[in-house]
Design an enzyme around this catalytic site. Structure first.
Site, PDB file in Angstrom:
ATOM      1  N   LYS A  60       1.124  -1.123  -0.182  1.00 36.14           N
ATOM      2  CA  LYS A  60       0.066   0.076   0.009  1.00 36.14           C
ATOM      3  C   LYS A  60       0.839   1.188   0.410  1.00 36.14           C
ATOM      4  CE  LYS A  60      -3.704  -2.706   2.389  1.00 36.14           C
ATOM      5  NZ  LYS A  60      -4.838  -3.146   3.584  1.00 36.14           N
ATOM      6  N   GLN A 104      -4.717  -1.585   9.442  1.00 39.12           N
ATOM      7  CA  GLN A 104      -4.212  -3.291   9.162  1.00 39.12           C
ATOM      8  C   GLN A 104      -4.739  -4.160   9.799  1.00 39.12           C
ATOM      9  OE1 GLN A 104      -3.259  -3.099   5.649  1.00 39.12           O
ATOM     10  NE2 GLN A 104      -3.520  -5.462   5.651  1.00 39.12           N
ATOM     11  N   ASP A 127     -11.198   2.886   4.479  1.00 36.10           N
ATOM     12  CA  ASP A 127     -11.528   2.343   4.376  1.00 36.10           C
ATOM     13  C   ASP A 127     -12.903   1.800   4.373  1.00 36.10           C
ATOM     14  OD1 ASP A 127      -9.050   0.077   4.460  1.00 36.10           O
ATOM     15  OD2 ASP A 127      -8.847  -0.638   6.430  1.00 36.10           O
TER      16      ASP A 127
END
Ligand code: NDP
Length: 299
Positions: A60, A104, A127
């Site tokens: 990422k 994460q 997200d």
């Protein structure tokens, strides 16, 4: 766009589409930088030393660097307290150079994931997992600030492949918070008639066979066979399952939830695994970060 034909079926090239989207993002980032002297920023928090999480995070960060998004990385030890992690999130919430915050997953067992994710400012929830964002997605007349990346990638694949959604029958296989449920809500918002199939559904094949659009997100290797599909259906395969393959060096290969070889003889459009939805997820994370930055920088 960027797809290849196999028989009568268009194989949707997610990698190529994601590449196009990344170039578009890089251009928008450059424009922002030139006009406003600011670039989007993404904070990525990782807890512990899980190898898979570390490789996702470095992928990422690399993707950010490629399009000019600044990434802020924080590595916290496995035994970090919930309070310390939340403190870090609050720091990023109030940092004006950070437009997106990503924690994460999975987190270590002693940390309450739901509590931690709810601490991310809804305006930086790239997200799209904050209950307020999902709630707005579910309600008529409300718009979430961010859409979850994998579901957003699925809809982008449909639209960039010229597949209409309005008035169509869509069947989503899976109802998880991160894929099945939000993708169903997005299809509903786009005026499809949506049915969700899950592990307790009777005769799933009969329901899937009615679908003009199938989104497969069950995590069950090659569950959806060719004879489950309506001829000409658009099939987006989110499933990513490792199956034993002694012919490979690694001893395994990745397959989707759809039996690709059977499905391509029946479907009108089909995404491969790998190379379909996967590359779109990271592209949508970058896009969400850009969108968050535009909202802040352009006011
Ligand atoms: P979950 O395990 O959280 O959810 C799976 C869902 O599928 C559940 O709702 C479950 O039903 C349903 N299900 C399981 N077995 C069956 C079955 N036999 N028939 C019908 N429904 C079934 O998985 P995720 O949503 O997190 O992920 C789904 C798949 O997508 C996985 O393979 C994952 O690796 C992949 N994935 C890929 C991404 C990408 O970027 N390409 C990103 C995220 C996920 P129930 O609710 O009843 O248990």
């Amino acid at each position: 766009m960027a797809s290849e034909h196999e028989g009568g079926c268009v194989i949707i090239d997610g990698k190529a589409i994601a590449g196009t989207i990344r170039s578009e993002i890089a251009k928008d980032v450059q424009d922002l930088s030139q006009k406003y002297g600011k670039v989007p920023g993404l904070a990525v928090i990782i807890v512990g030393t899980r190898k898979d999480s570390q490789s996702y995070v470095s992928m990422k960060k690399k993707a950010c660097a490629e399009v000019g998004i600044k990434s802020f990385g924080v590595d916290l030890p496995e035994d970090v307290s919930e309070e310390e992690l939340i403190e870090k999130i609050h720091e990023f919430n109030s940092n004006p150079d950070v437009h997106g915050i990503l924690v994460q997953l999975p987190l270590p067992k002693h940390i309450n994931e739901e509590k931690v994710l709810a601490e991310i400012s809804i305006e930086k929830d790239v997200d799209g997992f904050h209950p307020l964002n999902i709630g707005k997605l579910a309600m008529k007349g409300r718009e979430p600030l961010f859409l979850p990346c994998t579901p957003k990638g699925c809809l982008e694949l449909l639209s960039r492949s010229g597949i209409p959604i309005k008035n169509k029958r869509a069947v989503v296989v899976g109802r998880s918070n991160i894929v099945g449920l939000p993708v169903s809500l997005m299809l509903l918002k786009a005026d499809a008639t949506v049915t969700i199939v899950h592990s307790r559904t009777q005769d799933p094949e009969k329901i899937v066979r009615e679908a003009d659009i199938v989104i497969a997100a069950a995590g069950q290797a090659m569950m959806i066979k060719g004879n489950w599909l309506k001829p000409g259906a658009a099939v987006i395969d989110v499933g990513t399952n490792a199956v034993d393959d002694p012919s490979r060096k690694t001893g395994y290969r990745l397959v989707g939830d759809v039996d690709f070889d059977e499905a391509k003889k029946v479907a009108g459009w089909l995404t491969p695994v790998p190379g379909g939805v996967g590359p779109m997820t990271v592209a949508m994370l970058l896009k969400n970060t850009l969108e968050g930055a535009i909202r802040k920088i352009k006011i």
